[in-house]
Write a protein that holds these residues in place. Structure first.
Motif, short mmCIF file in Angstrom:
data_model
loop_
_atom_site.label_atom_id
_atom_site.label_comp_id
_atom_site.label_asym_id
_atom_site.label_seq_id
_atom_site.Cartn_x
_atom_site.Cartn_y
_atom_site.Cartn_z
N SER A 63 14.70 -3.66 4.10
CA SER A 63 13.27 -3.34 4.12
C SER A 63 12.92 -2.51 5.35
O SER A 63 13.73 -1.77 5.87
N GLY A 64 11.67 -2.68 5.80
CA GLY A 64 11.17 -1.93 6.95
C GLY A 64 9.77 -2.40 7.28
O GLY A 64 9.43 -3.58 7.07
N ASN A 65 8.94 -1.50 7.76
CA ASN A 65 7.62 -1.89 8.26
C ASN A 65 6.68 -2.42 7.17
O ASN A 65 5.74 -3.15 7.46
N HIS A 66 6.94 -2.09 5.89
CA HIS A 66 6.07 -2.57 4.81
C HIS A 66 6.47 -3.95 4.27
O HIS A 66 5.84 -4.44 3.34
N ILE A 67 7.50 -4.55 4.84
CA ILE A 67 7.94 -5.85 4.34
C ILE A 67 6.83 -6.89 4.43
O ILE A 67 6.79 -7.85 3.65
N TRP A 68 5.88 -6.72 5.34
CA TRP A 68 4.84 -7.72 5.57
C TRP A 68 3.59 -7.49 4.72
O TRP A 68 2.61 -8.24 4.84
N ASP A 69 3.58 -6.46 3.87
CA ASP A 69 2.35 -6.10 3.15
C ASP A 69 1.92 -7.13 2.11
O ASP A 69 0.74 -7.21 1.78
N LYS A 70 2.86 -7.87 1.56
CA LYS A 70 2.52 -8.91 0.58
C LYS A 70 2.78 -10.28 1.22
O LYS A 70 3.92 -10.63 1.50
#
Length: 263
Positions: A63-70
């Motif tokens: 993943s990366g920086n968007h892993i925390w979006d959900k």
């Protein structure tokens, strides 16, 4: 050891493209890594989608920086050693940033997810954190692959040279644009600045043109919608020496589903 890497999967078009590609090609590989941080409507990933991608044949999801979006992914990360968030986030965040598994032939292989700091959110130094980690992993296995989710090419190439001879492959993700600089460095580490993305080539880095262009014209916030049509698979076809862990081949995959004879 034959390893398949798939670049950032964007939304449902990317997921369906991934599934079609894996259905046709997964038997050729000993180990499969997919970057899935954009799999849920272009931003983040859910536990359900992780399960689907793993069921389709992926061994690890990076993943990366968007892993925390959900938010629902937080608990899933704590339960799974096959879905990775970047290792260099501060201590105390959910999940893990690396895993050690076995390929189809029984070889141990380590996968590390890292995130850059240039033009990215400030987090811990990827260089110092991964250097300590690699030293520990090498006591257990020689096959180590690093997904470096970063914006700046210079940072990616610097990390690859920093780790040359210590890991099998360092590949970049995040920009969604595949670069043409795949190569094997002097001490045997395979490298590419960015794997690219898997999804629609009918927009701008996987999103509809009508969503992206107004952002540049007005500088105002815009809702980005996932593009559809002209789907492509971006990835890497990698071979690693079973004995030494050195990369002996790193070829780009950049094919439309029509070129693959799937649709």
């Amino acid at each position: 050891m034959k390893v398949l890497v798939i670049g950032d999967v964007v939304g449902n078009p990317g997921r369906q493209t991934l599934k079609a590609f894996l259905d046709k090609n997964k038997s050729q590989y000993d180990f499969i890594i997919v970057n899935g941080e954009n799999a849920a409507a272009g931003f983040g990933i859910t536990g359900k989608l992780c399960d689907e991608i793993l069921d389709w044949g992926a061994d690890v999801i990076t993943s990366g920086n968007h892993i925390w979006d959900k938010k629902e992914i937080y608990d899933y990360l704590d339960r799974s050693n096959k879905v990775l968030r970047p290792y260099n986030y501060p201590k105390g965040v959910p999940g893990t940033g690396y895993t050690i598994l076995k390929d189809k032939k029984g070889n141990k292989i380590a996968v590390i997810s890292l995130q850059g700091r240039v033009f990215m959110p400030p987090i811990d130094c990827p260089f110092t954190t991964v250097n300590e980690l690699v030293g520990e992993i090498r006591k257990e296995c020689k096959h180590i692959i690093v997904d470096f989710h970063a914006e700046a090419t210079s940072e990616k190439l610097a990390l690859a040279n920093f780790l040359d001879g210590k890991v099998s492959v360092v590949y970049g993700t995040h920009t969604h644009v595949q670069t043409a600089d795949n190569k094997i460095l002097l001490d045997g580490t395979g490298y590419i600045s960015d794997v690219g993305m898997t999804g629609s080539d009918n927009g701008i880095i996987g999103m509809k043109k009508e969503s992206i262009i107004p952002k540049f014209l007005t500088a105002l916030p815009q809702k980005f919608d996932v593009a559809e049509g002209k789907e492509r698979v971006n990835g890497l076809d990698i071979e690693i020496d079973d004995e030494t862990g050195e990369c002996i081949k790193i070829d780009r995959i950049n094919l439309s589903l029509m070129e693959l004879g799937i649709f």
